[in-house]
Design a protein around this motif. Structure first.
Motif, mmCIF file in Angstrom:
data_model
loop_
_atom_site.group_PDB
_atom_site.id
_atom_site.type_symbol
_atom_site.label_atom_id
_atom_site.label_comp_id
_atom_site.label_asym_id
_atom_site.label_seq_id
_atom_site.Cartn_x
_atom_site.Cartn_y
_atom_site.Cartn_z
ATOM 1 N N VAL A 33 25.322 -11.769 29.829
ATOM 2 C CA VAL A 33 26.743 -11.461 30.042
ATOM 3 C C VAL A 33 27.626 -12.609 29.557
ATOM 4 C CG1 VAL A 33 26.505 -9.793 31.916
ATOM 5 C CG2 VAL A 33 26.414 -12.236 32.432
ATOM 6 N N CYS A 34 27.222 -13.231 28.428
ATOM 7 C CA CYS A 34 27.976 -14.386 27.942
ATOM 8 C C CYS A 34 28.853 -14.059 26.738
ATOM 9 C CB CYS A 34 27.028 -15.540 27.604
ATOM 10 S SG CYS A 34 25.708 -15.097 26.475
ATOM 11 N N ASP A 35 28.942 -12.787 26.348
ATOM 12 C CA ASP A 35 29.803 -12.391 25.232
ATOM 13 C C ASP A 35 31.247 -12.758 25.560
ATOM 14 O OD1 ASP A 35 30.893 -11.315 22.985
ATOM 15 O OD2 ASP A 35 30.439 -9.235 23.469
ATOM 16 N N ASP A 36 31.931 -13.393 24.616
ATOM 17 C CA ASP A 36 33.316 -13.779 24.886
ATOM 18 C C ASP A 36 34.245 -13.474 23.710
ATOM 19 O OD1 ASP A 36 32.322 -15.658 23.163
ATOM 20 O OD2 ASP A 36 32.840 -17.403 24.363
ATOM 21 N N GLY A 37 33.852 -12.483 22.909
ATOM 22 C CA GLY A 37 34.677 -12.093 21.767
ATOM 23 C C GLY A 37 35.219 -10.677 21.918
ATOM 24 N N GLY A 38 36.185 -10.319 21.096
ATOM 25 C CA GLY A 38 36.726 -8.965 21.063
ATOM 26 C C GLY A 38 37.337 -8.515 22.377
ATOM 27 N N SER A 39 37.246 -7.217 22.620
ATOM 28 C CA SER A 39 37.791 -6.623 23.843
ATOM 29 C C SER A 39 37.178 -7.247 25.085
ATOM 30 C CB SER A 39 37.534 -5.108 23.843
ATOM 31 O OG SER A 39 37.738 -4.547 25.118
ATOM 32 N N THR A 40 35.852 -7.393 25.069
ATOM 33 C CA THR A 40 35.161 -7.910 26.246
ATOM 34 C C THR A 40 35.575 -9.350 26.554
ATOM 35 O OG1 THR A 40 32.983 -7.968 27.296
ATOM 36 C CG2 THR A 40 33.081 -8.792 25.058
ATOM 37 N N GLY A 41 35.809 -10.141 25.503
ATOM 38 C CA GLY A 41 36.247 -11.516 25.704
ATOM 39 C C GLY A 41 37.647 -11.610 26.283
ATOM 40 N N LYS A 42 38.531 -10.728 25.834
ATOM 41 C CA LYS A 42 39.898 -10.717 26.363
ATOM 42 C C LYS A 42 39.906 -10.366 27.844
ATOM 43 C CE LYS A 42 42.047 -9.370 21.970
ATOM 44 N NZ LYS A 42 42.715 -8.265 21.230
ATOM 45 N N GLU A 46 41.201 -12.792 30.831
ATOM 46 C CA GLU A 46 42.378 -12.410 31.606
ATOM 47 C C GLU A 46 42.073 -12.176 33.078
ATOM 48 O OE1 GLU A 46 45.903 -8.968 31.637
ATOM 49 O OE2 GLU A 46 44.541 -9.147 29.916
ATOM 50 N N PHE A 47 40.914 -11.564 33.369
ATOM 51 C CA PHE A 47 40.602 -11.173 34.750
ATOM 52 C C PHE A 47 39.522 -12.030 35.399
ATOM 53 C CE2 PHE A 47 42.439 -7.438 32.718
ATOM 54 C CZ PHE A 47 43.394 -7.054 33.654
ATOM 55 N N ASP A 48 38.997 -13.020 34.652
ATOM 56 C CA ASP A 48 37.991 -13.930 35.188
ATOM 57 C C ASP A 48 36.775 -13.169 35.718
ATOM 58 O OD1 ASP A 48 37.018 -16.497 35.721
ATOM 59 O OD2 ASP A 48 37.685 -16.408 37.808
ATOM 60 N N VAL A 49 36.234 -12.283 34.875
ATOM 61 C CA VAL A 49 35.085 -11.453 35.255
ATOM 62 C C VAL A 49 33.967 -11.637 34.225
ATOM 63 C CG1 VAL A 49 36.459 -9.713 36.440
ATOM 64 C CG2 VAL A 49 36.024 -9.476 33.977
ATOM 65 N N LEU A 50 32.815 -11.049 34.521
ATOM 66 C CA LEU A 50 31.727 -11.038 33.547
ATOM 67 C C LEU A 50 32.114 -10.189 32.345
ATOM 68 C CD1 LEU A 50 28.492 -10.533 35.674
ATOM 69 C CD2 LEU A 50 29.565 -12.658 34.964
ATOM 70 N N ALA A 51 31.547 -10.540 31.197
ATOM 71 C CA ALA A 51 31.798 -9.763 29.983
ATOM 72 C C ALA A 51 31.205 -8.362 30.126
ATOM 73 C CB ALA A 51 31.174 -10.475 28.790
ATOM 74 N N LEU A 83 46.779 -2.525 25.182
ATOM 75 C CA LEU A 83 45.524 -1.765 25.216
ATOM 76 C C LEU A 83 44.823 -1.722 23.861
ATOM 77 C CD1 LEU A 83 46.174 1.403 27.432
ATOM 78 C CD2 LEU A 83 44.586 -0.465 27.870
ATOM 79 N N ASN A 84 45.470 -2.185 22.830
ATOM 80 C CA ASN A 84 44.910 -2.056 21.494
ATOM 81 C C ASN A 84 43.504 -2.655 21.396
ATOM 82 O OD1 ASN A 84 45.101 -1.383 18.639
ATOM 83 N ND2 ASN A 84 45.159 -3.586 18.294
ATOM 84 N N ASN A 85 42.584 -1.846 20.875
ATOM 85 C CA ASN A 85 41.185 -2.212 20.609
ATOM 86 C C ASN A 85 40.326 -2.352 21.865
ATOM 87 O OD1 ASN A 85 39.200 -2.617 18.586
ATOM 88 N ND2 ASN A 85 39.160 -4.793 19.073
ATOM 89 N N HIS A 86 40.880 -2.081 23.050
ATOM 90 C CA HIS A 86 40.043 -2.075 24.252
ATOM 91 C C HIS A 86 39.291 -0.742 24.324
ATOM 92 C CE1 HIS A 86 41.003 -5.828 26.107
ATOM 93 N NE2 HIS A 86 42.303 -5.585 26.141
ATOM 94 N N SER A 87 38.012 -0.799 24.691
ATOM 95 C CA SER A 87 37.251 0.437 24.862
ATOM 96 C C SER A 87 37.411 0.935 26.298
ATOM 97 C CB SER A 87 35.770 0.208 24.558
ATOM 98 O OG SER A 87 35.155 -0.499 25.597
#
Length: 334
Positions: A33-42, A46-51, A83-87
């Motif tokens: 759960v260390c991904d920090d790029g793209g939608s998951t990274g944002k 922003e919310f201080d949660v796991l990717a 919301l752009n590019n968020h899944s």
């Protein structure tokens, strides 16, 4: 029913799980759960949660209604706003994590809703930062910075010491089969092994340890790697027990697609160096595992693992190792 614990992340892990769920396995998927790029990274920032990204892919793969669920979870918003590019899948997992107070509880709720054929466990509940140790001696922080760097990676670690929950340790110790998935070796598979507790649990288990090798090398991570080079690298991060079985592709690749991978992505087919594999104490099983898939967005063909065949090989191995040996020997004699 044999218990299988699979370690990995990304596309490779999703295809492995698609195969495993076709057979009567009790599946536990462990996700880095260390991904920090793209939608998951944002969302992580922003919310201080796991990717949530790799969790989403695993949930998709284990769903009982995979086709429609994939469309829904993979739907990405296109707008000029936040919301752009968020899944949608990432947002669903985020919402459940905020409602439940933990990633594991969030996944358990989604597992019920989506009828998953297996259990999904995050490697840790901590928000960890992956470190890449590069060939020139530099250290790069963050998974997406590591993968985007032109430098060659030689090792990985965590900036923080991750806390591993008891459920994961229990599943590992009681597994019949531990599978190290296809996928990015240093940034998807090995991050799941960067814990003394997990390595000790693997050492204490009676499980067979299997590695499912990639079809291609990955630029900056595994350039010029053979199958045995992948095994050596994994063995370095494992404890006393090492890779015992490896499954690799011996099918022919479409020449035009192979050329495209070489020229456009700098990826080369991984050479199966059988003598070196056996010198490492690993048993090799090969098959034509190539599957040509058309990507829905680009309409371009891509090469993936044939997950039905892969699942069958793992199921047969879990039940009857001697049968696997006979199949391999018969194949060698032809």
């Amino acid at each position: 029913m044999n218990k299988v614990v699979a370690f990995g992340g990304g596309t490779g892990m999703s295809y492995l799980l698609k195969g495993l769920k076709q057979y009567p396995f009790d599946i536990t998927a462990v996700v880095s759960v260390c991904d920090d790029g793209g939608s998951t990274g944002k969302l992580r920032e922003e919310f201080d949660v796991l990717a949530p990204g790799d969790l989403r892919k695993v949930i998709e793969s284990l769903s009982d209604n995979e086709g429609e669920i994939n469309k829904l979870l993979n739907f990405r918003f296109e707008s000029h706003g936040e919301l752009n590019n968020h899944s949608l899948g990432n947002l669903m997992i985020l919402a459940e994590m905020m409602l439940q107070g933990s990633a594991q509880k969030a996944i358990e709720v989604l597992s019920e809703i989506l009828k998953l054929k297996g259990r999904v466990l995050p490697f840790t509940e901590d928000k960890v930062t992956l470190l890449g140790y590069m060939e020139d001696g530099s250290i790069i922080e963050g998974e997406h910075h590591i993968t985007e760097s032109p430098k060659k990676i030689v090792g990985v670690g965590y900036k923080e010491i991750p806390t591993i929950n008891d459920d994961l340790i229990y599943e590992i110790k009681n597994a019949d089969l531990i599978v190290l998935s296809m996928g990015s070796l240093f940034t998807s598979v090995i991050p799941n092994l960067l814990s003394t507790e997990i390595r000790d649990a693997i050492d204490e288990s009676h499980a067979k340890i299997v590695y499912c090798c990639n079809l291609f090398t990955q630029p900056g991570e595994t350039d010029n790697f053979t199958v045995s080079d992948h095994i050596k690298t994994l063995n370095y991060y494992l404890g006393d027990r090492k890779v015992e079985y490896v499954i690799a592709n011996d099918g022919e690749l479409d020449p035009e697609l192979a050329k495209k991978y070489a020229h456009e992505e700098q990826k080369d087919p991984i050479i199966v160096d059988e003598e070196n594999i056996r010198a490492l104490g690993a048993e090799l099983f090969t098959d034509d595992l190539v599957y040509i898939k058309e990507e829905s967005k680009s309409k371009k063909d891509v090469l993936r693992h044939n997950y039905i065949k892969l699942g069958y090989l793992l199921y047969t191995l879990s039940l009857n190792y001697e049968h696997m040996l006979r199949v391999r020997n018969n194949k060698d004699q032809k």
